[in-house]
Write a protein that holds these residues in place. Structure first.
Motif, PDB file in Angstrom:
ATOM      1  N   ILE A 134       0.808  -1.560  -0.175  1.00 60.91           N
ATOM      2  CA  ILE A 134       0.023   0.280   0.221  1.00 60.91           C
ATOM      3  C   ILE A 134       0.703   1.148   0.279  1.00 60.91           C
ATOM      4  O   ILE A 134       0.746   2.112  -0.694  1.00 60.91           O
ATOM      5  CB  ILE A 134      -0.907  -0.043   1.041  1.00 60.91           C
ATOM      6  N   LEU A 135       2.057   1.623   1.055  1.00 58.97           N
ATOM      7  CA  LEU A 135       2.850   2.941   0.761  1.00 58.97           C
ATOM      8  C   LEU A 135       3.263   2.147  -0.509  1.00 58.97           C
ATOM      9  O   LEU A 135       4.335   3.787  -0.983  1.00 58.97           O
ATOM     10  CB  LEU A 135       4.312   2.436   1.948  1.00 58.97           C
ATOM     11  N   SER A 136       3.963   1.552  -0.821  1.00 55.53           N
ATOM     12  CA  SER A 136       4.527   1.569  -2.179  1.00 55.53           C
ATOM     13  C   SER A 136       3.672   2.001  -3.610  1.00 55.53           C
ATOM     14  O   SER A 136       4.177   2.989  -4.189  1.00 55.53           O
ATOM     15  CB  SER A 136       4.861   0.295  -3.230  1.00 55.53           C
ATOM     16  N   THR A 137       2.428   2.313  -3.766  1.00 52.02           N
ATOM     17  CA  THR A 137       1.030   2.702  -4.320  1.00 52.02           C
ATOM     18  C   THR A 137       1.778   3.789  -3.848  1.00 52.02           C
ATOM     19  O   THR A 137       1.186   5.051  -5.283  1.00 52.02           O
ATOM     20  CB  THR A 137       0.090   2.134  -5.219  1.00 52.02           C
ATOM     21  N   LEU A 138       1.506   4.423  -2.648  1.00 51.51           N
ATOM     22  CA  LEU A 138       1.563   5.780  -2.406  1.00 51.51           C
ATOM     23  C   LEU A 138       2.404   6.947  -2.775  1.00 51.51           C
ATOM     24  O   LEU A 138       2.420   7.857  -2.765  1.00 51.51           O
ATOM     25  CB  LEU A 138       1.028   5.970  -0.818  1.00 51.51           C
ATOM     26  N   SER A 139       3.888   6.088  -2.395  1.00 53.32           N
ATOM     27  CA  SER A 139       5.561   6.458  -2.379  1.00 53.32           C
ATOM     28  C   SER A 139       5.879   6.097  -3.875  1.00 53.32           C
ATOM     29  O   SER A 139       6.334   7.657  -3.836  1.00 53.32           O
ATOM     30  CB  SER A 139       5.919   6.287  -1.468  1.00 53.32           C
TER      31      SER A 139
END
Length: 209
Positions: A148-153
């Motif tokens: 999820i953080l990969s998608t956001l960052s």
């Protein structure tokens, strides 16, 4: 084989088709997702934070008890206060009750994430589970959060940088030195990790460092 993210979204979609969408906490009807706006607002921590890891602290404290001792990390970020009962339930349900798709709610808290935590980061690394624990649970909740953080960052998740080779007992309830001893020699670092100057380790709770 479906990826965890695809399977998570599929389960969530099927759930919403079969049952009316309601908040997992207050049971109020919602258009989509799992948490209503009121409950999301209740989950957001608005108090003082540690200046190094951002964990909630007392009003007159600059560093939390962990950061006031010797640490090996540059900076950390904590989205929620784990003393919040809704947060505690979200972790418990997603981690131990099979509701891993609830973790998709994290993306709705994007405006509350300190994106400076990603400055200079070259890789996202989820804290791995021992293969026996992974087989028993069926998924690694920290890896789901990392994706999820990969998608956001826009930063890639690397899966083979750290391996947990020893099966350890749960960290819950252990003191700091007990947690450190519990994890001693439990992880093996892949030599390719040397190519990264800065990484971000992702876990569902604050990782002992």
């Amino acid at each position: 084989m479906l990826s965890v993210n695809v399977l998570s979204n599929l389960i969530g979609s099927l759930k919403n088709l079969i049952f009316p969408s309601v908040c997992i906490f207050c049971q109020r009807p919602i258009k989509n997702g799992y948490i209503c706006n009121n409950c999301m607002n209740d989950m957001v921590y608005k108090g003082p934070r540690c200046i190094k890891c951002s964990k909630p602290v007392n009003q007159n404290t600059l560093l939390c008890s962990n950061c006031s001792q010797k640490t090996y990390y540059e900076k950390g970020f904590v989205l929620f206060s784990y003393n919040n009962q809704k947060v505690a339930n979200l972790i418990k349900w997603s981690k131990f009750s099979g509701h891993f798709y609830y973790l998709n709610s994290i993306k709705h808290f994007k405006e509350h994430i300190d994106f400076s935590i990603f400055d200079g980061v070259e890789a996202l690394i989820a804290v791995p589970m021992h293969r026996k624990d992974l087989q028993k649970r069926g998924y690694n909740q920290s890896l789901i959060i990392a994706k999820i953080l990969s998608t956001l960052s826009g930063i890639c998740v690397y899966y083979d940088i750290i391996e947990k080779t020893l099966q350890t007992k749960p960290q819950v309830g252990l003191k700091r030195h007990e947690r450190q001893n519990n994890l001693r020699n439990a992880f093996v670092l892949n030599p390719k990790a040397k190519k990264f100057k800065k990484v971000l380790i992702v876990d569902d709770v604050v990782t002992t460092a």
